[in-house]
Design a protein around this motif. Sequence first.
Motif, PDB file in Angstrom:
ATOM      1  N   LEU A 107       0.839  -1.198   0.000  1.00  0.00           N
ATOM      2  CA  LEU A 107       0.000   0.000   0.000  1.00  0.00           C
ATOM      3  C   LEU A 107       0.871   1.244   0.000  1.00  0.00           C
ATOM      4  O   LEU A 107       1.936   1.252   0.621  1.00  0.00           O
ATOM      5  CB  LEU A 107      -0.874   0.029   1.258  1.00  0.00           C
ATOM      6  CG  LEU A 107      -1.834  -1.137   1.457  1.00  0.00           C
ATOM      7  CD1 LEU A 107      -2.483  -1.048   2.823  1.00  0.00           C
ATOM      8  CD2 LEU A 107      -2.870  -1.144   0.365  1.00  0.00           C
ATOM      9  N   PRO A 117       2.329   4.413   1.431  1.00  0.00           N
ATOM     10  CA  PRO A 117       2.391   4.853   2.828  1.00  0.00           C
ATOM     11  C   PRO A 117       1.513   6.074   3.106  1.00  0.00           C
ATOM     12  O   PRO A 117       1.065   6.274   4.231  1.00  0.00           O
ATOM     13  CB  PRO A 117       3.866   5.184   3.063  1.00  0.00           C
ATOM     14  CG  PRO A 117       4.563   4.992   1.774  1.00  0.00           C
ATOM     15  CD  PRO A 117       3.627   4.414   0.778  1.00  0.00           C
ATOM     16  N   GLU A 118       1.213   6.855   2.061  1.00  0.00           N
ATOM     17  CA  GLU A 118       0.406   8.058   2.234  1.00  0.00           C
ATOM     18  C   GLU A 118      -1.021   7.761   2.692  1.00  0.00           C
ATOM     19  O   GLU A 118      -1.688   8.633   3.247  1.00  0.00           O
ATOM     20  CB  GLU A 118       0.354   8.861   0.924  1.00  0.00           C
ATOM     21  CG  GLU A 118       1.675   9.451   0.499  1.00  0.00           C
ATOM     22  CD  GLU A 118       2.633   8.450  -0.166  1.00  0.00           C
ATOM     23  OE1 GLU A 118       3.780   8.835  -0.430  1.00  0.00           O
ATOM     24  OE2 GLU A 118       2.241   7.282  -0.412  1.00  0.00           O
ATOM     25  N   ILE A 123      -1.850   5.192   4.807  1.00  0.00           N
ATOM     26  CA  ILE A 123      -1.853   4.483   6.091  1.00  0.00           C
ATOM     27  C   ILE A 123      -2.582   5.267   7.185  1.00  0.00           C
ATOM     28  O   ILE A 123      -3.390   4.677   7.918  1.00  0.00           O
ATOM     29  CB  ILE A 123      -0.411   4.113   6.527  1.00  0.00           C
ATOM     30  CG1 ILE A 123       0.241   3.193   5.485  1.00  0.00           C
ATOM     31  CG2 ILE A 123      -0.386   3.501   7.918  1.00  0.00           C
ATOM     32  CD1 ILE A 123      -0.428   1.860   5.278  1.00  0.00           C
ATOM     33  N   PRO A 124      -2.374   6.581   7.334  1.00  0.00           N
ATOM     34  CA  PRO A 124      -3.120   7.307   8.377  1.00  0.00           C
ATOM     35  C   PRO A 124      -4.641   7.207   8.198  1.00  0.00           C
ATOM     36  O   PRO A 124      -5.376   7.060   9.184  1.00  0.00           O
ATOM     37  CB  PRO A 124      -2.642   8.754   8.237  1.00  0.00           C
ATOM     38  CG  PRO A 124      -1.291   8.645   7.598  1.00  0.00           C
ATOM     39  CD  PRO A 124      -1.387   7.450   6.678  1.00  0.00           C
ATOM     40  N   LEU A 178      -6.267   4.721   6.723  1.00  0.00           N
ATOM     41  CA  LEU A 178      -6.656   3.347   7.064  1.00  0.00           C
ATOM     42  C   LEU A 178      -6.696   3.149   8.575  1.00  0.00           C
ATOM     43  O   LEU A 178      -7.625   2.531   9.101  1.00  0.00           O
ATOM     44  CB  LEU A 178      -5.690   2.346   6.423  1.00  0.00           C
ATOM     45  CG  LEU A 178      -5.755   2.251   4.902  1.00  0.00           C
ATOM     46  CD1 LEU A 178      -4.657   1.339   4.384  1.00  0.00           C
ATOM     47  CD2 LEU A 178      -7.108   1.746   4.454  1.00  0.00           C
ATOM     48  N   ARG A 179      -5.707   3.683   9.266  1.00  0.00           N
ATOM     49  CA  ARG A 179      -5.702   3.578  10.737  1.00  0.00           C
ATOM     50  C   ARG A 179      -6.929   4.253  11.340  1.00  0.00           C
ATOM     51  O   ARG A 179      -7.560   3.720  12.250  1.00  0.00           O
ATOM     52  CB  ARG A 179      -4.429   4.205  11.311  1.00  0.00           C
ATOM     53  CG  ARG A 179      -3.248   3.295  11.229  1.00  0.00           C
ATOM     54  CD  ARG A 179      -2.138   3.712  12.208  1.00  0.00           C
ATOM     55  NE  ARG A 179      -1.060   2.766  12.077  1.00  0.00           N
ATOM     56  CZ  ARG A 179       0.083   3.013  11.475  1.00  0.00           C
ATOM     57  NH1 ARG A 179       0.340   4.198  10.979  1.00  0.00           N
ATOM     58  NH2 ARG A 179       1.013   2.083  11.385  1.00  0.00           N
TER      59      ARG A 179
END
Length: 141
Positions: free
Chosen positions: A16, A18-19, A21-22, A24-25
């Motif tokens: 994925l 990395p941009e 990830i926030p 998704l979290r």
Amino acid sequence: MNDSPKSRAGRRVVALPPEIIPDLRAHLERFAETHENGRVFTGPNGGPLKHSGFRRTWHRTCTAVGLPDLHFHDLRHVGNTLAASTGASLKELMSRMGHSSTRAALIYQHASQGRDRAIAQALGNAFQVARETKIENASGT
């Protein structure tokens, strides 16, 4: 209902950006079940997501944002088209999408004017490098 992918290629790990990830979290913290095998998407009351409820919510949301004809599977098509536009090879796209045949993966390799210009520019750059190398070799420098 069978929960297994249609082919062995469908079971995979996908990298994925990395941009995202926030985001998704944040989704997992707000909406997902917290136990190890918890659902990532749940219904309005925290239980299983029912098809009919999802469809109603999806259509209402799509209409509200001005995309009344957008189908959920269209998101996969957009994502795969974007992946193809990065210059990924057919084999890389097949692996990423979980396709076991080239026929399915080829659907996402749309030609576009922007991509055609990028290809022409890359070819021009390669030609320029070859020309400069030839001139350097001919002049003995």
